[in-house]
Structures are given as structure tokens and as C-alpha cells.
Scaffold this active site. Structure first.
Site, PDB file in Angstrom:
ATOM      1  N   GLU A 161     -20.682  28.325 -13.772  1.00  0.00           N
ATOM      2  CA  GLU A 161     -19.684  29.307 -13.393  1.00  0.00           C
ATOM      3  C   GLU A 161     -19.606  29.947 -15.132  1.00  0.00           C
ATOM      4  OE1 GLU A 161     -17.277  30.042 -11.262  1.00  0.00           O
ATOM      5  OE2 GLU A 161     -17.547  31.434 -12.949  1.00  0.00           O
ATOM      6  N   LYS A 220     -27.223  28.449 -18.261  1.00  0.00           N
ATOM      7  CA  LYS A 220     -25.902  28.810 -18.560  1.00  0.00           C
ATOM      8  C   LYS A 220     -25.910  28.554 -19.885  1.00  0.00           C
ATOM      9  CE  LYS A 220     -21.864  27.904 -18.719  1.00  0.00           C
ATOM     10  NZ  LYS A 220     -20.051  28.113 -18.514  1.00  0.00           N
ATOM     11  N   CYS A 276     -16.802  26.763 -24.710  1.00  0.00           N
ATOM     12  CA  CYS A 276     -18.024  26.392 -24.338  1.00  0.00           C
ATOM     13  C   CYS A 276     -19.369  26.393 -25.871  1.00  0.00           C
ATOM     14  CB  CYS A 276     -18.732  26.795 -23.524  1.00  0.00           C
ATOM     15  SG  CYS A 276     -16.983  26.624 -21.911  1.00  0.00           S
TER      16      CYS A 276
END
Ligand code: UDX
Ligand code: UDX
Length: 493
Positions: A161, A220, A276
């Protein structure tokens, strides 16, 4: 073609909650159940006080909750009924043992895989949504392969995501791309196709990228590393601007107009935060080290080192401008979230700036429009922030519910988060309340267009990447000279 009627998502956090809410809104014929082991979180998702703040989220949840969107703690039933299972649990940095402070802890992902293998029957598509190290899907596959259930079959996909907090709904509804990685076998391709069909309800086909599993997982990590690298790059230039008279805003604009560089993500700041960037770069570094790619590891470490340098540099500038001491001085801190439009404080640079100021004995009055008082206290009393003296927080920190109260009798006002409301405060009123000389330290450059006005009011304005007060140039230079003598400290993990 695999028919998908039911989706289950394990993990009702910042990723799982908004992602599945948008899937449910866009695919009314699919039942989407978001499950979590945390009862309080699920109760909040089922109430009018959602557990996370995100613009437009409440409306989207209300448009489909109880229709085809459900939040539950009944993990078993949701797994049983699902055709597709998203794993959206957290993958925190390990705090113990091998890879401590760097490797991602995959214990929750593994536990989910084991639970699915235990409960599931028939054909399931298991999707890694959580950000994981490259080759993590292998763990899930191995666990399924050892199942002795005769009728259990599965495919594991990677579908990271890319939403950013504060703009999650917008990002989910209009994504730059959807990335799906899977096995190169016909069965793997069929599973990829089934997941593509879901996104095709609202995402144009040309924005859906399919790759092998490992490319998807690594993309990612690489995307987050590249984004963070841009921030560290512009922040490194901001230090140079402050001593040379260049303006980092003008530099960012000038270089950003080059198509090859691009405009976004060149906003100089007190450093990136969020759950993140740091976690994923640490993870990338760990992977490189374990694969003996030491130069690559060192390269990415520097992105984190600059981030830490920027936080420390900003705090040092506050101390230096306040006549080299903030001990027993009162400082207003506006903004505690890691960015605007979220109540999330994970890895927020505000925490670190507050730590440095507390280390110097400053009294802090902290205001944030969306972060709860208990969260601020929890963050500042964390052992990595208050070390062996958590008691200092109750002595030094006051949390206030509006910005004007924060500035009562303060020496300085420090902006740590770029909330829009900070652009529209009544600065004359704030100036009246403050001790003189009254300083503003703008760590987010939200007051750029107001500098003249603020100076006319009487403020001394200090901002990232710009020398606002010409008379101070020699002072700033001397403060930088002092810092030059201090070797860069390694970040604490
Ligand atoms: C986090 C990371 O930020 C992201 O990089 C990663 O891709 C996924 O994990 P986020 O949604 O922000 O994403 O995490 P968090 O808000 O902590 O939510 C995870 C949820 O999973 C929590 O509510 C937790 O209770 C739940 N969980 C965890 C389970 O339901 N079962 C478990 O076994 C472990
Ligand atoms: C990030 C990625 O953008 C997203 O794609 C991924 O899925 C998760 O990690 P997030 O951390 O939620 O999202 O927010 P982001 O907008 O990327 O901001 C991260 C940090 O960088 C914030 O502290 C922000 O203030 C800071 N930042 C961002 C800057 O300092 N300057 C910039 O130009 C942009």
C-alpha cells in the site's frame, strides 16, 4: 476466473482500515470484513469516534459500514468466509536479538499465516499488504505448504500500500499505481488477475502494475527509501542555505522545475517522521548488510543520519538563538503529529525536538489539534526519549488545548508540524502574550509569506533553510561552527 465475494483484512490500523473501507465503497457487491485482535480498536471503528483521524474517512466508513463493510474481532469466522485475505498487521523494527534496531519483526505476519493455515479450508488468496522485507512471502508459502489439510490450496500475493497519512482516502481513490506481485506460474497469474479485477472497479487498467513477488516487495521498500532520500537531500541543502544566504524554498522551486527532478517532496523540514520511512530504510540496510552489500547499506544509512542531524540542528539553533540556554525557559511547541492532517505521532520529529529541548532543561507547552494528551505523554516518557528520567516530563511538559494558551509567558514559539491553522493565528495576540525578545522558530516553513509582517509585529523569526534576520548571520554562522566540531551522533534505535 476466481470469483471473489468475501474479503477479510487482518489488522484494522492506518493501512488496513482505510484501504478496506475504500474497497468496500468501490465494490458494493463484495463483503469486506476488517478484523483485529484489539477489541478497543474494533469498538472505535464501529462508533462515531474512529480510532484514527484521516480527512473524509468518517464519511466513507459511514457510507458502507453495516452494508458490506464490517469491523469485527471474530478473526476465525472472517478467515473462514474469505476468498481473499489481506495481511495488514504491523511489522515493527526489532527491539531485541539479531537485527535489533534494524530488521523488521515479522512475528505478527507469521502468526497470521499460521492462523490462516489452521482455520482456512478450500482455496484462499493471501495478500501481503504490510510492508515486509523482500522474500517475506516465502515464509507465508512455507507455512501453507506444511499444512496437511487435503483441501487447502492457496496463492500468496504481494500488494503493498502506498497511501500517505493525511491524504489516505484521496490516495486510495486515485492511486498513482497499484502494484501486485505473484508467482509466475499459471495459478499465480490467475490469483493476480482476481486481485486486479477488484481494483479495476475504480482504477484504470494502465495504472495496475504486475510483477513477480520479490520485485513487488522490494519496490515498496525502495519507494519509501527514495522518498525519504529526497527529504534528506533537500534538508542537507537547507543547512547550507542558512549559512550562505540562499533560500531553500527558492532552491527547491528552481531545481524542482527540472522534469527529471520534479517538484514534490522537496519541502525542507525538521526531518521526516511517520511509521514507515525510518523503519523501512533500517530494514533495507539490514537486508543489504546480511547480503554483504556493505556500501549499499552505508549509502542508505546516510539518509537516516541526515534526518537525525536535521532534528538536532534545529533544536541547537533554538538553544543558540535563545542566548545559549533554554534551562527553565518556557517554549511553546505547536504541532506534535508527524505531519498535518493526522493524529499519528509515530517517529514524529516533534518528539525528538522536544527531547533535545528537555535535555537542556526547557519547559514546554505543547499544542496539537489532533494528538491526544496521553499520546504526547506516552511518547515523551518512552525510554528512548526520557532515558532514565521519565519523571522529568511531568515537571517540564504541559499539554494545552489551544495555541494561545501555549504561548503565555514563553520565550519562543516553535512550529513542528505544518498544520494549516498555524498560518492563520492572530500573531499580534500571541506576541502580546510572549516574553521579549519573542522568537518564532518555523520548522516547517508554514509562515514563509508572513515573515515581513511577523518582523513588523516585533518577532525575531528563524526558519529552516533561510536567513530571515540579517543581523543574526554572524550568530548563525558561529552556531554552525560549533556544531561542526561535534561529530554526527549515530541515531538511537
Ligand atoms: C503498519 C506499518 O506502518 C506499515 O508499514 C506496515 O505495512 C503495516 O503495519 P499500520 O496500519 O499503520 O501499518 O499499523 P497499525 O496501525 O499498528 O495497525 C496494525 C494492526 O494490526 C493493529 O491494530 C494490531 O492490533 C493488529 N494486529 C496485529 C492484529 O490484528 N493481529 C496481530 O497478530 C498483530
Ligand atoms: C509514506 C509514503 O509517502 C507512502 O507512500 C507510504 O505508503 C508510507 O510512508 P507517510 O509517512 O504517511 O507516507 O507520509 P508522507 O507524506 O510520506 O510524509 C512522511 C514524512 O516526511 C512526514 O514527516 C512529512 O512531514 C515529511 N516530509 C514529506 C517532508 O519533510 N518534506 C516533504 O517534502 C515531504
Amino acid at each position: 476466473m476466481v470469483q471473489v465475494n468475501n474479503i477479510c483484512c487482518i489488522g484494522a490500523g492506518y493501512v488496513g482500515g482505510p484501504t478496506c473501507t475504500v474497497i468496500a465503497q468501490m465494490c458494493p457487491q463484495i463483503t469486506v470484513t476488517v478484523v483485529d485482535i484489539n477489541e478497543e480498536r474494533i469498538r472505535a471503528w464501529n462508533s462515531n469516534q474512529l480510532p484514527i483521524y484521516e480527512p473524509d474517512l468518517q464519511e466513507v466508513v459511514e457510507s458502507c459500514r453495516g452494508r458490506n463493510l464490517f469491523f469485527s474481532t471474530n478473526v476465525k469466522e472472517a478467515i473462514k468466509n474469505a476468498d481473499i485475505i489481506f495481511i495488514s498487521v504491523n511489522t515493527p523494527t526489532k527491539t531485541f536479538g539479531m537485527g535489533k534496531g534494524r530488521a523488521a519483526d515479522l512475528k505478527y505476519v507469521e502468526a497470521c499465516a499460521r492462523q490462516i493455515a489452521d482455520i482456512a479450508d478450500g482455496y484462499k488468496i493471501v495478500v501481503e499488504k504490510s510492508t515486509v522485507p523482500v522474500r517475506a512471502a516465502e515464509i507465508i508459502r512455507r507455512i501453507f505448504q506444511t499444512s496437511t489439510k487435503p483441501n487447502l490450496s492457496f496463492q500468496v500475493l504481494s500488494n503493498p500500500e502506498f497511501l500517505a497519512e493525511g491524504t489516505a482516502i484521496e490516495n486510495l481513490k486515485n492511486p498513482d499505481r497499484i502494484l501486485i506481485g505473484g508467482d509466475e506460474t499459471p495459478a499465480g497469474q490467475e490469483a493476480i488477475e482476481a486481485l486486479c479485477e477488484i481494483y479495476k472497479h475504480w482504477v484504470p487498467k494502465n495504472k495496475i502494475i504486475t510483477t513477480n513477488t520479490w520485485s513487488s516487495e522490494l519496490s515498496k521498500l525502495a519507494a519509501n527509501a527514495f522518498l525519504a532520500q529526497r527529504i534528506s537531500s533537500i534538508n542537507s541543502i537547507s543547512a547550507l542555505c542558512e549559512v550562505t544566504g540562499a533560500d531553500v524554498g527558492e532552491v527547491a522551486h528552481a531545481i524542482g522545475t527540472d522534469n527529471r527532478i520534479g517538484r514534490p517532496f522537496l519541502q525542507a523540514s525538521i526531518g521526516f517522521g511517520g511509521s514507515c520511512f525510518q523503519k523501512d530504510i533500517l530494514n533495507l540496510i539490514y537486508i543489504c548488510e546480511t547480503l554483504s552489500l556493505h556500501e549499499v547499506a552505508l549509502y542508505w544509512q546516510q539518509v537516516l543520519d541526515i534526518n537525525e542531524y536535521q532534528r538536532r540542528r534545529f533544536a541547537s539553533r533554538i538553544v543558540s538563538c535563545l542566548f545559549n540556554t533554554v534551562a527553565d525557559k518556557k517554549i511553546a511547541v505547536l504541532g506534535f503529529a508527524f505531519k498535518k492532517d493526522t493524529g499519528d505521532t509515530r517517529e514524529s520529529s516533534s518528539i525528538h525536538v522536544c527531547k533535545y529541548l528537555m535535555d537542556e532543561g526547557a519547559h514546554l507547552a505543547i499544542y496539537d489539534p489532533k494528538v491526544k494528551k496521553e499520546q504526547i505523554i506516552r511518547d515523551l516518557t518512552h525510554p528512548t526519549i526520557s532515558e532514565d528520567n521519565p519523571g522529568r516530563v511531568s515537571k517540564l511538559v504541559t499539554i494545552v488545548s489551544e495555541p494561545y494558551a501555549a504561548c503565555e509567558n514563553t520565550h519562543a514559539l516553535v512550529i513542528c508540524t505544518e498544520w494549516d491553522i498555524f498560518k492563520h493565528l492572530d500573531y499580534e495576540r500571541l506576541y502580546e502574550k510572549m516574553l521579549k525578545p519573542a522568537f518564532i522558530f518555523d520548522g516547517r516553513r508554514v509562515l514563509d509569506v508572513l515573515h515581513k509582517k511577523l518582523q513588523q509585529i516585533g518577532f525575531q523569526v528563524e526558519t529552516i533553510g533561510k536567513r530571515v534576520h540579517p543581523a543574526l548571520s554572524s550568530h548563525v554562522l558561529s552556531c554552525h561552527k560549533k556544531q561542526d566540531q561535534t561529530p554526527a551522533k549515530k541515531i538511537k534505535t
